[in-house]
Design a protein around this motif. Structure first.
Motif, short mmCIF file in Angstrom:
data_model
loop_
_atom_site.label_atom_id
_atom_site.label_comp_id
_atom_site.label_asym_id
_atom_site.label_seq_id
_atom_site.Cartn_x
_atom_site.Cartn_y
_atom_site.Cartn_z
N ASP A 128 5.25 67.75 -6.11
CA ASP A 128 3.52 67.09 -6.51
C ASP A 128 3.04 65.77 -6.81
N GLU B 158 -4.85 68.18 1.34
CA GLU B 158 -5.16 69.50 2.06
C GLU B 158 -6.99 69.61 2.48
N GLU B 159 -7.28 68.71 1.67
CA GLU B 159 -8.75 69.18 2.16
C GLU B 159 -9.08 68.54 3.74
N ASN C 1 -4.64 64.62 -7.77
CA ASN C 1 -3.37 65.20 -7.22
C ASN C 1 -3.41 65.02 -5.85
N LYS D 290 2.01 64.92 3.04
CA LYS D 290 2.00 66.12 4.09
C LYS D 290 3.89 66.40 3.89
N ASN E 63 -1.70 65.66 -3.43
CA ASN E 63 -1.24 66.96 -2.24
C ASN E 63 -2.36 67.65 -2.12
N GLN E 64 -3.38 67.91 -3.68
CA GLN E 64 -4.75 68.66 -2.71
C GLN E 64 -5.10 68.33 -2.27
#
Length: 92
Positions: A30, A47-48, A41, A25, A43-44
Motif C-alpha cells: 500500500d 482502483e476508482e 491512499n 497497479k 492504491n485505493q
C-alpha cells in the motif's frame, strides 16, 4: 527481515503524486501519499479509475496542472476535462 506492508511518500509536489498514481497497479504494498495535512491512499484511488484515464493523467498534468503553468489562461474552466473525454471517445 520483516515484510513491508505500507510505504508512506511525503511530498508537496504534484509530479510525484501523478507518478505514483500511474504506477499504482504495479505496487505490491500500500502506498500512502502524505501531503502534510492530508493522506491519500494511492492504491485505493487508482482502483476508482480505468487504466486508460490514469495513463493520460501525466500528460494532462504536464499541460495544465504542472505547478507553474499559469500561462495557460482559461484551461482550468473544464476545457481540459472536455478535451480528455473527447480523446478517450476517439480511441475507444
Amino acid at each position: 527481515m520483516p515484510h513491508i506492508k505500507m510505504v508512506r511518500v511525503r511530498a508537496n509536489n504534484t509530479h510525484i503524486f501523478f507518478i505514483l498514481l500511474y504506477y499504482a497497479k504495479t505496487f505490491t504494498v500500500d502506498v500512502i501519499f502524505d501531503m502534510g495535512d492530508k493522506l491519500i491512499n494511492i492504491n485505493q484511488l487508482a482502483e476508482e479509475f480505468s487504466q486508460e484515464h490514469i495513463s493520460a493523467l501525466p500528460a494532462l498534468h504536464a499541460f495544465t496542472g504542472a505547478d507553474c503553468t499559469s500561462a495557460f489562461k482559461g484551461k482550468g474552466d473544464g476545457a481540459t476535462h472536455q478535451a480528455s473525454e473527447s480523446a478517450f471517445k476517439v480511441h475507444a
